[in-house]
Structures are given as structure tokens and as C-alpha cells.
Enzyme design. Structure first.
Site, PDB file in Angstrom:
ATOM      1  N   LYS A 179       0.851  -1.202   0.000  1.00  0.00           N
ATOM      2  CA  LYS A 179       0.000   0.000   0.000  1.00  0.00           C
ATOM      3  C   LYS A 179       0.873   1.234   0.000  1.00  0.00           C
ATOM      4  CE  LYS A 179      -3.395   2.419   2.810  1.00  0.00           C
ATOM      5  NZ  LYS A 179      -4.346   2.314   3.922  1.00  0.00           N
ATOM      6  N   LYS A 232      -2.171  -1.461  -3.951  1.00  0.00           N
ATOM      7  CA  LYS A 232      -3.078  -0.325  -3.800  1.00  0.00           C
ATOM      8  C   LYS A 232      -2.299   0.981  -3.811  1.00  0.00           C
ATOM      9  CE  LYS A 232      -5.884   1.851  -0.359  1.00  0.00           C
ATOM     10  NZ  LYS A 232      -6.151   2.016   1.002  1.00  0.00           N
TER      11      LYS A 232
HETATM   12  C1  PBG Z   1      -7.086   3.404   5.344  1.00  0.00           C
HETATM   13  C2  PBG Z   1      -7.663   3.184   3.998  1.00  0.00           C
HETATM   14  C3  PBG Z   1      -7.575   4.082   2.944  1.00  0.00           C
HETATM   15  C4  PBG Z   1      -8.231   3.495   1.876  1.00  0.00           C
HETATM   16  C5  PBG Z   1      -8.721   2.262   2.289  1.00  0.00           C
HETATM   17  N1  PBG Z   1      -8.337   2.064   3.609  1.00  0.00           N
HETATM   18  C6  PBG Z   1      -7.040   5.455   2.855  1.00  0.00           C
HETATM   19  C7  PBG Z   1      -5.728   5.829   3.371  1.00  0.00           C
HETATM   20  O1  PBG Z   1      -4.828   5.024   3.528  1.00  0.00           O
HETATM   21  O2  PBG Z   1      -5.607   7.018   3.621  1.00  0.00           O
HETATM   22  C8  PBG Z   1      -8.355   4.163   0.552  1.00  0.00           C
HETATM   23  C9  PBG Z   1      -9.334   3.614  -0.353  1.00  0.00           C
HETATM   24  C10 PBG Z   1      -9.694   4.493  -1.466  1.00  0.00           C
HETATM   25  O3  PBG Z   1      -9.145   5.587  -1.699  1.00  0.00           O
HETATM   26  O4  PBG Z   1     -10.595   4.081  -2.196  1.00  0.00           O
HETATM   27  N2  PBG Z   1      -7.735   2.807   6.319  1.00  0.00           N
END
Ligand code: PBG
Length: 306
Positions: A179, A232
Site C-alpha cells: 500500500k 493499492k
Molecule cells: C485506510 C484506507 C484508505 C483506503 C482504504 N483504507 C485510505 C488511506 O490510507 O488514507 C483508501 C481507499 C480508497 O481511496 O478508495 N484505512
């Protein structure tokens, strides 16, 4: 043990591999459209059942649930609203519904960070404790898959320990294992009430420029006991999927995140492209890149084409 998202033998896009994110927000009385995300809404606890029922009728069965509680908590310990929402969904739809729960603290911490901060730094033991409590509660409520997205060091290992202490030996973990720190999470953070304050997420999210670190992060999560891995944002990480699978031999999926999805919607709204065509094209690319599952805000819009 049932594998919900096995490694795929074909490159064909199919509805079984699609996962629809859904939002339940305790602050809401009526549904609220999420800016930029087309027909995606945040729902109240009562209204989510009807919304999921509609999606199931369309042929979607996999859902990634985000729960936004009314109260922020400095040391999050109260996950009773989460418990109620998960329990009512699983009680109602039982095995018709595969329910994945995003497991993070960003909607609950006062500063919007994915862990508990002290002096602009994450306190890891406090963070793990709260995440363990949350995940355990979700399993007790009937969650099918726990999806930790905090990306703190050793969360997967910590959750495995908590699960085995609580006799959840076959609990499944979908780790947001690769991520990145990204500008593509904007629309999500509005909906999740999780825009970080005070400092950014670079101490726990990966830099996009470092390929070795990116793959290593998935390898570590695999070694710590994840059942499914993820890249991601998905569209900007497409080149990593096959390498991660080759290294870990685990099913690996892609999350087409909110900003990526919103860009398709924006092209359409400006008359510069056609949303369903753009969506199908992007999902076919994930499929070609051998993603074993795809999380997309457009899952419900696309099933009828598959
Ligand atoms: C954090 C989380 C995020 C997303 C899913 N879980 C955002 C982040 O890390 O700030 C992003 C998902 C998206 O943008 O569709 N818990």
C-alpha cells in the site's frame, strides 16, 4: 478451509472476483452521496441492508465494509457499533454474502491517522492492541475476512497471534500488503472522515518510487500469515502483481482506489469519455495483469456486462 479468492487460472474478467466497497456511517440518518464516486453512498445502519439486498440481486456477492463511528476515540476500545452492523448483515444474508471488513483506526482516531499517535508518531503497541480488539470483535460478529489496511509494522503477525489466542485459527486475513502513500485516496477520506492531521502517512505507507520495498512488504505480510495480498492504488501498481505472486504463491488482488475510480467518472461528466467503457477497460487490464480479485467502486455497475 474455504478460499474465497483463489489464484485464477484464466484472465477472463468475472463477477466472482469483484469486490464492492460499502460505507456505513453512524452519523447519518439518510443516505449521503460520496463526492466523486458516482452511485456510491454512505448509509445509515438501517439502510445498508436494503442497499446490499439490491446489490445481491444484481449479482454482486463480495463486499468490503467500511464503518464510520459517530464518536472519535483517543484510545479506541469501543467497537460495539461495528459489531452491530456486521452482525445484522451476516445474520440477514448469511452465506449469500462474503463480508470483508476494512480493519483500520483512521475513522476513529481524532487526528485521522491509521494508528494511535503520540507527539506526531505512531505508538505501535497501543495501535496493535486496538486493531486486535477490533478484528476480534469483527470475527465474533461473523465477518468472513479481516482486511487490515493500517499498514503498521507487523500488524498481520499481531493479528494472527490474537486470533490463535481466541481460537479463531481459521480466520482469514486480506492484507493491504503493498500500500503506497498516494494522492489518489481523496474521495475516500471524505467519506471515511479520515483525512490525516498534523503529519502525513509517510512513516507507514510506502514510497511509490521503491520497487524492492514494495514487493518486500507483500512478502513480509505473506510470511506473517496473510491469506490474500493486495496492491493499492491498483492502476498505478499494475506492474507489481505478477512479481508478488511469483514470490509468495498467494492470491493477489488490486484495489482501484477512490481517486482512480473518480477520474473515470470525471472524464464522463466532462464529456471526455464514457464511464462504463472506461471502467470495463480498466478492469480488463487488472485481469490481464493476473489480479486474483479486484476491489472497485464500480462493481455493481459492471456485473450486468459480465
Ligand atoms: C485506510 C484506507 C484508505 C483506503 C482504504 N483504507 C485510505 C488511506 O490510507 O488514507 C483508501 C481507499 C480508497 O481511496 O478508495 N484505512
Amino acid at each position: 478451509m474455504k478460499t474465497f479468492f483463489p489464484i485464477r487460472k484464466t484472465n477472463k474478467l468475472s463477477k466472482q472476483i469483484l469486490i464492492q466497497p460499502i460505507f456505513v456511517d453512524q452519523r447519518l440518518k439518510s443516505p449521503k452521496k460520496i463526492k466523486g464516486l458516482g452511485e456510491n453512498y454512505s448509509w445509515s445502519h438501517n439502510a445498508i441492508l436494503r442497499s446490499v439486498e439490491k446489490d445481491l440481486k444484481k449479482g454482486i456477492r463480495n463486499f468490503l465494509l467500511f464503518i464510520v463511528p459517530k464518536e472519535k476515540q483517543k484510545l479506541p476500545e469501543d467497537f460495539s457499533f461495528h459489531y452491530e452492523v456486521i452482525r445484522s448483515l451476516k445474520n440477514h444474508f448469511k452465506k449469500d454474502l462474503t463480508l470483508l471488513i476494512d480493519t483500520c483506526l483512521c475513522s476513529i482516531t481524532p487526528d485521522g491517522h491509521c494508528g494511535i499517535s503520540q507527539n506526531k508518531k505512531i505508538n505501535l503497541p497501543h495501535t496493535h492492541y486496538a486493531l486486535g480488539l477490533a478484528a476480534n470483535t469483527y470475527l465474533e460478529a461473523g465477518a468472513d475476512i479481516i482486511a487490515p489496511s493500517d499498514m503498521m509494522k507487523d500488524t498481520t503477525q499481531y493479528l494472527r497471534k490474537v486470533f490463535s489466542e481466541n481460537e479463531f485459527h481459521s480466520a482469514q486475513i486480506m492484507s493491504y500488503s503493498t500500500k503506497f502513500k498516494s494522492g489518489f485516496y481523496g474521495p475516500f477520506r471524505e467519506a471515511a472522515n479520515s483525512t490525516p492531521k498534523g503529519y502525513d502517512r509517510s512513516s507507514y505507507q510506502l514510497p511509490v518510487s521503491d520497487r524492492t520495498k514494495a514487493i518486500q512488504s507483500s512478502i513480509i505480510n505473506a510470511a506473517q500469515g496473510a491469506n490474500y495480498l493486495m496492491v493499492k492504488p491498483g492502476m498505478t501498481s499494475i506492474d507489481l502483481i505478477q512479481d508478488i505472486k511469483a514470490e509468495t504463491l498467494l492470491p493477489t488482488g488490486a484495489y482501484q482506489v477512490s481517486g482512480e475510480f473518480a477520474s473515470l467518472q470525471l472524464l464522463d461528466s466532462q464529456g471526455l469519455g464514457k464511464y462504463p467503457d472506461l471502467l470495463i477497460e480498466s478492469l480488463q487490464v487488472f485481469s490481464r495483469a493476473k489480479a486474483d480479485y479486484i476491489i472497485t467502486y464500480g462493481a455493481r455497475d459492471i456485473v450486468s456486462y459480465l
